[in-house]
Scaffold this active site. Structure first.
Site, PDB file in Angstrom:
ATOM      1  N   ASP A  92       0.937  -1.143   0.055  1.00 33.71           N
ATOM      2  CA  ASP A  92      -0.113  -0.049  -0.049  1.00 33.71           C
ATOM      3  C   ASP A  92       0.712   1.223   0.047  1.00 33.71           C
ATOM      4  OD1 ASP A  92      -1.960  -2.081   0.386  1.00 33.71           O
ATOM      5  OD2 ASP A  92      -3.119  -0.981   2.092  1.00 33.71           O
ATOM      6  N   LYS A 154      -6.797   2.932  -3.170  1.00 41.12           N
ATOM      7  CA  LYS A 154      -7.156   2.950  -1.750  1.00 41.12           C
ATOM      8  C   LYS A 154      -7.514   4.605  -1.142  1.00 41.12           C
ATOM      9  CE  LYS A 154      -5.323   1.910   2.833  1.00 41.12           C
ATOM     10  NZ  LYS A 154      -3.928   1.317   3.517  1.00 41.12           N
ATOM     11  N   LYS A 183     -10.025   0.117  -2.461  1.00 38.15           N
ATOM     12  CA  LYS A 183      -9.784  -0.139  -1.133  1.00 38.15           C
ATOM     13  C   LYS A 183     -10.551   0.957  -0.196  1.00 38.15           C
ATOM     14  CE  LYS A 183      -6.722  -1.676   2.773  1.00 38.15           C
ATOM     15  NZ  LYS A 183      -5.285  -2.142   2.873  1.00 38.15           N
TER      16      LYS A 183
END
Length: 224
Positions: A92, A154, A183
């Site tokens: 991430d 995300k 996400k």
């Protein structure tokens, strides 16, 4: 949705600065038992998490450029490749929001692309910190991440001024056009919020309250 399906959408996360090795051990044991998609841990704890989860269905995720994304050139690339070398299978990475908001989109895009290419085989999620962007910028950031091959966009780090919102998830799903996943992370602490994000189109949930959410799901199922 059953418990196994829900657990498979969750990254059980522990990124607090004070998290200890014992905390990571407890997180990994719980994640393997419940069948979470990943545990998301600080880079220094990747080797430990990999050892603990070996042979389970739960993968290890970590972060790069966390939490602000404004590192100099090559730093996120180094972090991501080092983590994958130690066994992490998902990264991430925080987008450079400062340069993006300054209009230097090409530099931000190149950085994302360099990480995606370097860790081929790993899943890369680009954190755009949506609370710092306008809706137009969110859509632009999503399109940029898609163009660079990111597997997910995300919403948030969880350390910014705001977390995931249903509106942002819907916006990113639309902007992604089916070419990337979304996400939702940041402030997701209960079952209702989790299900709202999933219903809005999120295909992964990042939360430090994963165990509690699953316990809440089990209690709700038991009361039906």
């Amino acid at each position: 949705m059953d418990a196994k399906t829900l657990a498979g959408l969750i990254d059980s996360t522990m990124l607090a600065a004070a998290a200890t090795e014992d905390d990571i051990r407890a997180l990994a044991v719980d994640a393997a038992r419940r069948g979470f998609a990943t545990v998301c841990v600080p880079p220094c704890h990747v080797p430990l998490a990999v050892r603990l989860l070996d042979g389970s269905g739960t993968r290890v995720c970590t972060v790069a450029g966390f939490p602000f994304g404004y590192q100099g050139p090559g730093v996120k690339l180094m972090e991501a490749t080092a983590a994958c070398g130690e066994g992490a299978s998902e990264i991430d990475m925080v987008m450079n929001v400062s340069l993006f908001r300054s209009g230097n989109v090409a530099t931000v895009a190149r950085e994302i692309g360099s990480v995606v290419k370097a860790v081929a085989g790993a899943v890369v999620k680009v954190i755009i910190e949506a609370a710092l962007l306008t809706d137009a910028q969110k859509a632009e950031a999503c399109a940029m991440a898609v163009a660079q091959g990111a597997h997910f966009v995300k919403t948030s780090t969880g350390f910014g001024p705001g977390g995931a919102t249903v509106a942002d998830v819907r916006l990113l799903v639309k902007a992604g056009g089916g070419k990337t996943k979304v996400k939702a992370a940041g402030g997701i602490r209960d079952l209702d919020t989790t299900l709202a994000m999933i219903n809005a189109g999120a295909q992964r949930i990042g939360t430090s309250s994963a165990a509690g959410i699953m316990d809440e799901f089990a209690a709700a199922a038991g009361n039906q």
